[in-house]
Write an enzyme that holds these catalytic residues in place. Structure first.
Site, PDB file in Angstrom:
ATOM      1  N   ASN A  96     113.507  69.006  87.192  1.00 22.27           N
ATOM      2  CA  ASN A  96     113.323  69.359  85.744  1.00 22.27           C
ATOM      3  C   ASN A  96     113.354  68.219  84.988  1.00 22.27           C
ATOM      4  O   ASN A  96     112.763  67.999  83.919  1.00 22.27           O
ATOM      5  CB  ASN A  96     114.513  70.485  85.544  1.00 22.27           C
ATOM      6  CG  ASN A  96     114.517  70.944  84.096  1.00 22.27           C
ATOM      7  OD1 ASN A  96     113.280  71.229  83.653  1.00 22.27           O
ATOM      8  ND2 ASN A  96     115.627  71.234  83.423  1.00 22.27           N
ATOM      9  N   ASP A 100     123.752  67.004  86.452  1.00 26.07           N
ATOM     10  CA  ASP A 100     123.644  68.268  86.033  1.00 26.07           C
ATOM     11  C   ASP A 100     124.111  69.109  87.083  1.00 26.07           C
ATOM     12  O   ASP A 100     123.554  69.799  87.771  1.00 26.07           O
ATOM     13  CB  ASP A 100     122.081  68.773  85.923  1.00 26.07           C
ATOM     14  CG  ASP A 100     121.830  70.036  85.337  1.00 26.07           C
ATOM     15  OD1 ASP A 100     122.908  70.597  84.852  1.00 26.07           O
ATOM     16  OD2 ASP A 100     120.655  70.539  85.286  1.00 26.07           O
ATOM     17  N   CYS A 136     127.907  72.947  82.605  1.00 23.27           N
ATOM     18  CA  CYS A 136     127.783  74.618  82.498  1.00 23.27           C
ATOM     19  C   CYS A 136     129.378  75.061  82.234  1.00 23.27           C
ATOM     20  O   CYS A 136     129.765  76.187  82.393  1.00 23.27           O
ATOM     21  CB  CYS A 136     127.124  75.278  83.350  1.00 23.27           C
ATOM     22  SG  CYS A 136     127.574  75.094  85.013  1.00 23.27           S
TER      23      CYS A 136
END
Length: 436
Positions: free
Chosen positions: A303, A365, A392
């Site tokens: 990504n 990430d 997150c």
């Protein structure tokens, strides 16, 4: 044994916690209340008791907080557990999430040099991946998110957060599963969508009959989606319809002229609108020159890595999931970036794992558990100039930010990206710069 009587209580809400629940005290007992905001006096029903804490759901008060949104966007709130903050005005939701992040950083002694404005996107129908429960109640099969504080499935025929193809087909999906010979043996359905195509993965605990397969095929044709079956783990997932269709879903990032393919079981970001903003911001924050080297850790299907490679950066991507690495390599090839972006399976959480080649820039990430035990090793790369960390979980982000601060990196800027509107989820992007 008779069921426990539901207790009703009146409490005053003191604060909003990390899960979006109001906190209160009743007879010296901690109470966490859904559909309640600070300063409100609410009447609530206790639905769950765990480790001395009561969990309750409140009626909407007649004189609510000035931050209360009336009515909530979804008619199934607060019974449905898919969202936690639909009763809170959107600006107040953003403020709550930003405050949660900044409190976590303050508790570890990390002070960001700049706090970026929250980045937002569509507030409804943004969710392109989800897992729904399925449960037979009487002669009706319910399909939806779980109820608050319960394993029961919400009785719902619409959803304001699911992408429109899924929201619109929810009644048809319930009808199709209800018509199976043993609908009680279908515990869940997973949803995954790309830019133009969408898929359902039906989990079944016993083999399906020919009639079952025919009914599910009819649903796939009616809804326009792809239908997959899952009899065990993810390795058992296989396509029922269309037989001769492409193996992959796909999404694009037009900022970098990229197209990513993925299987419905692969990890991809839930919200494609915010994902594009995250990739753009991460690349701009790193600001690498062509020919620079970058390491993308927990790289998924490429990504971020492919966006960096498109700008001429030499990227090495690492990930524990072999399926993700397989897809990342395929995406590099499809986008003509195999020379600039290379990917390898590595257990990044292994405390004594292999040393990775040093890079000029680092992109992280990780999952909710944070960067793991090797962060100190990566931060010690002498040539490392800048780190972009996508998180997150504010708590593990703050812990890792403290370690990076000890390793000579300042938190140059930080901000939230509202990946899950109306939920308590906090997505963060932090930029760390080595001190001069």
């Amino acid at each position: 044994m008779a069921s426990r009587r539901i207790r009703e209580i009146d409490v005053v809400i003191e604060a909003l916690d990390a899960d979006g629940l109001g906190t209160a005290t009743y007879e010296d007992r901690a109470v966490r209340v859904r559909n309640a905001l600070p300063g409100e006096s609410v009447h609530a029903r206790v639905l769950k008791r765990r480790r001395g804490t009561w969990y309750a759901q409140a009626d909407s008060p007649e004189c609510g907080s000035t931050d209360r949104q009336m009515p909530p966007p979804c008619a199934f709130f607060p019974r449905c557990g898919g969202c936690a903050l639909q009763h809170l005005a959107y600006d107040a939701q953003l403020k709550h999430k930003e405050s949660r992040l900044l409190r976590a950083l303050e508790q570890t002694g990390v002070r960001p040099q700049q706090v970026r404005l929250p980045v937002t996107g569509p507030r409804l129908h943004y969710r392109y991946k989800a897992r729904l429960g399925s449960r037979l109640v009487g002669n009706q099969l319910l399909v939806g998110f779980r109820e608050s504080f319960s394993s029961r499935v919400t009785r719902m025929d619409d959803c304001k957060t699911l992408a429109l193809p899924f929201a619109r087909s929810l009644p048809q999906l319930q009808e199709a599963l209800s018509d199976l010979e043993q609908p009680h043996l279908v515990p869940q359905v997973e949803l995954a969508a790309g830019d133009t195509e969408f898929a359902y993965i039906v989990r079944h605990l016993q083999p399906l009959t020919d009639a079952d397969r025919s009914r599910l095929l009819s649903f796939a044709w009616e809804s326009g989606g792809r239908l997959y079956l899952q009899s065990g783990g993810y390795d058992s997932v296989h396509r029922l319809d269309p037989y001769d269709g492409p193996d992959y879903l796909a999404y694009s990032n037009l900022d970098f002229g990229l197209r990513y393919v993925f299987r419905p079981t692969d990890f991809t970001q839930v919200n494609p609108y915010i994902n594009r903003s995250l990739v753009r911001s991460a690349v701009m924050a790193l600001d690498p020159s062509p020919g620079a080297t970058a390491a993308d850790l927990f790289c998924g299907i490429g990504n971020f890595a492919l966006a960096l490679a498109r700008l001429g950066v030499n990227v090495q991507g690492y990930e524990n999931a072999s399926a993700s690495i397989e897809r990342a390599r395929l995406n590099a090839s499809l986008n003509g970036l195999s020379d600039g972006a290379q990917f390898r399976v590595v257990d990044l959480y292994h405390a004594e794992g292999e040393a990775l080649p040093a890079a000029d820039f680092l992109l992280l990430d990780p999952p909710r558990s944070g960067a793991g035990p090797n962060l100190r090793r990566w931060a010690s790369w002498q040539q490392l100039e800048r780190i972009v960390y996508v998180s997150c979980n504010p708590d593990t982000f703050a812990e890792d930010a403290w370690l990076l601060q000890q390793m000579g990196f300042n938190l140059k800027e930080v901000g939230i990206y509202d990946m899950f509107p109306h939920t308590a989820h906090v997505e963060t992007l932090g930029v760390f710069q080595r001190r001069g």
